[in-house]
Design an enzyme around this catalytic site. Structure first.
Site, mmCIF file in Angstrom:
data_model
loop_
_atom_site.group_PDB
_atom_site.id
_atom_site.type_symbol
_atom_site.label_atom_id
_atom_site.label_comp_id
_atom_site.label_asym_id
_atom_site.label_seq_id
_atom_site.Cartn_x
_atom_site.Cartn_y
_atom_site.Cartn_z
ATOM 1 N N HIS A 267 38.350 47.223 39.123
ATOM 2 C CA HIS A 267 38.540 46.131 40.081
ATOM 3 C C HIS A 267 39.978 46.068 40.588
ATOM 4 O O HIS A 267 40.229 46.060 41.797
ATOM 5 C CB HIS A 267 38.144 44.819 39.411
ATOM 6 N N SER B 199 36.585 39.625 46.793
ATOM 7 C CA SER B 199 37.672 40.295 46.076
ATOM 8 C C SER B 199 38.297 41.390 46.911
ATOM 9 O O SER B 199 39.450 41.763 46.681
ATOM 10 C CB SER B 199 37.147 40.911 44.777
ATOM 11 N N ASP C 245 44.938 40.796 38.095
ATOM 12 C CA ASP C 245 43.604 41.367 38.090
ATOM 13 C C ASP C 245 43.248 41.915 36.715
ATOM 14 O O ASP C 245 43.829 41.511 35.705
ATOM 15 C CB ASP C 245 43.515 42.459 39.163
#
Length: 545
Positions: free
Chosen positions: A291, A460, A78
């Site tokens: 994220h 995601s 990521d």
């Protein structure tokens, strides 16, 4: 004036949403909503709670309570992870064969001081935060290749048709982006001036609607600024959307679609050599880690510390691998990230990223095959473009260049917490052949950098929900293979054959939920644990998948 404000603000919101889609690795961060999902909704049970959760609480309470579990290593490829977060620090993988900070590759795996994982988008002098899109890189490469050639010579080249396709898509996209930015820019600058003027006039650093009531001036500029801010407040517009819109245009025009921008020198690798594996640094946090931090929390936020949230899995170590910038990930970095995860003991790899072009697909295919040969499960987010990925490319993919499909792969679409026709996330990609199952992916509350917790939405988020369920299965049933875990998850998914849902991206077109994935199912941890128990105890055979 109000019409103009609404029109431009609409562009800002669209821009911010598009930013989420392309610049935060397929995350859509929700703005204001009329209803609110429970913070733990993805853990809840569809029947008892009437919400599209995965029944993980029910699984722990009714099927797994008191049973022994084994630690499972889940690699998260990521943007970086805040490994010091209060809800993650105790579940971060530690390389016991490496001595921290001694500058020596103690375990001789080719990576110095890789205590918690590795960063493939960093170098001796820093880390990549922003990068271009793959279409920009490919178009730029071919522009150089064809520079100075005649049209006939260009047409004779096998990449000519590919080049023209890229050229058409790139130029149209940039032209549209510039046009929207020109519409947005004037309003955004006027908004900033109006707010600054009002704050100065009332003597505050943070303007509120109440402050405007005290403004009484004969100055036309002051009154115009007051009216603009009053309209924004009265309309309930979230001011943060303006900044998000501006960030979107900045990232797109100055970085993502900028043919002259190239941050790769920071890394110092031989980018043209996909077999070049040993580069990067051990900074797994990076500077752009919302994220990855959010993804890691969904999988494994500590469940017994009375803090923040509970991750899906209760005995997991998160291996942090940084390979996804603010822009498109590069094939070489993804291939090396998969190999690193496999070589260092990961049993599951979460991949919440994707793009439309893959020039080094063979390198990624080889890494996927390497994971398959080593019994490692790959879980990939299907993407947030409301597209049918049976017909629209979304890389990486389970299908090798040979046409064979990887047997250790799960492709995940996103569910909303709402029921009925709104069960599927409006942004989610889908595909009767390419998407396997759907999992919760809207308004998911999870860990955020600097000890925070926030909502985010996207496939995601749906992928790590699935990774958490997979980790749960491997933790309590360690003899299962990656293919068995995959098959258990898809075969135990809840099927709603007659459920009609809004087709992603459509306001009124309804389709059968079964048409959006291979299984027509929603993953469910309770049913998965039940099936896993039968497979292990009774050697129940799974259907071919």
């Amino acid at each position: 004036m109000r019409v103009k404000i609404l029109m431009v603000f609409g562009l800002a919101v669209l821009a911010a949403n598009a930013k989420a889609d392309r610049f935060t690795n397929d995350v859509y961060i929700p703005g204001d909503t009329l209803e609110k999902a429970p913070d733990n909704w993805f853990h809840l049970d569809p029947k008892a709670d009437e919400i599209n959760g995965v029944s993980s609480i029910k699984a722990y309470q009714e099927l797994l309570k008191g049973k022994k579990s084994n630690t499972v290593i889940v690699a998260v490829i990521d943007s970086g992870i805040d490994i010091d977060h209060e809800d993650l620090k105790n579940v971060i993988w530690v390389n016991e064969d490496e001595i921290a900070g001694n500058g020596i590759d103690d375990d001789k795996n080719g990576y110095v001081d890789d205590i918690h994982g590795w960063n493939f988008i960093g170098g001796a002098d820093g880390n990549v935060e922003k990068d271009t899109y793959e279409i920009t890189r490919e178009y730029g490469r071919l522009l150089k290749k064809f520079k100075g050639l005649s049209e006939d010579d260009m047409k004779a080249d096998k990449e000519y048709d590919y080049f023209k396709k890229l050229e058409q898509e790139y130029t149209k996209t940039v032209s549209d982006l510039e046009s929207k930015y020109n519409n947005f820019k004037g309003f955004y600058e006027n908004y900033k001036l109006a707010k600054k003027l009002m704050e100065a006039y009332v003597g505050t650093e943070k303007l509120t609607p109440e402050d405007l009531e005290s403004v009484n001036s004969s100055d036309e500029k002051v009154n115009a600024a007051k009216q603009m801010m009053k309209y924004i407040y009265d309309s309930g517009i979230d001011e943060s959307e303006f900044d998000k819109g501006n960030d979107y245009f900045d990232a797109g025009l100055n970085y993502g679609y900028n043919l002259s921008y190239n941050p790769r020198d920071i890394i110092g690798d031989n980018y043209e050599d996909p077999d070049d594996r040993y580069y990067g640094n051990n900074n797994v946090k990076g500077e752009f880690n919302f994220h990855g931090t959010h993804v890691a929390g969904i999988i494994a936020a500590q469940r017994d510390n009375s803090l923040g949230i509970n991750g899906i899995a209760d005995n997991v170590k998160i291996m942090a691998i940084r390979a996804v910038p603010n822009g498109d990930e590069r094939d070489k970095d993804i291939a090396n990230s998969i190999r690193y995860a496999v070589d260092n003991g990961a049993q599951i790899i979460n991949m919440s990223f994707g793009k439309s072009y893959s020039p080094y697909k063979d390198a990624v295919d080889e890494a996927v095959n390497y994971a398959e040969e080593n019994n490692v499960l790959l879980i990939h987010a299907a993407g947030n473009n409301s597209k049918n990925i049976d017909t629209k490319e979304h890389f990486p993919t389970r299908t090798y260049s040979s046409g064979k499909k990887a047997g250790n792969w799960l492709e995940i679409g996103a569910l909303s917490w709402k029921n009925g026709k709104e069960s599927v996330a409006t942004f989610s990609n889908y595909g009767k052949n390419e998407v396997d199952v759907f999992a919760p992916g809207v308004d998911i509350y999870s860990t955020a950098p600097e000890q925070e917790y926030k909502n985010a939405s996207g496939t995601s988020m749906a992928a790590p929900v699935t990774a958490g369920v997979a980790a749960m299965l491997l933790s309590y049933f360690p003899k299962l293979t990656s293919k068995q875990v995959r098959d258990i998850i898809v075969q135990s998914s809840l099927k709603y054959d007659k459920l009609k849902v809004l087709k992603p991206g459509s306001e009124n077109e309804e389709v059968l939920f079964t048409e959006l994935s291979r299984t027509g199912g929603m993953i469910n941890a309770f049913e998965a644990v039940k099936l896993a128990s039968k497979v292990v105890k009774n050697k129940k055979k799974l259907k071919a998948y």
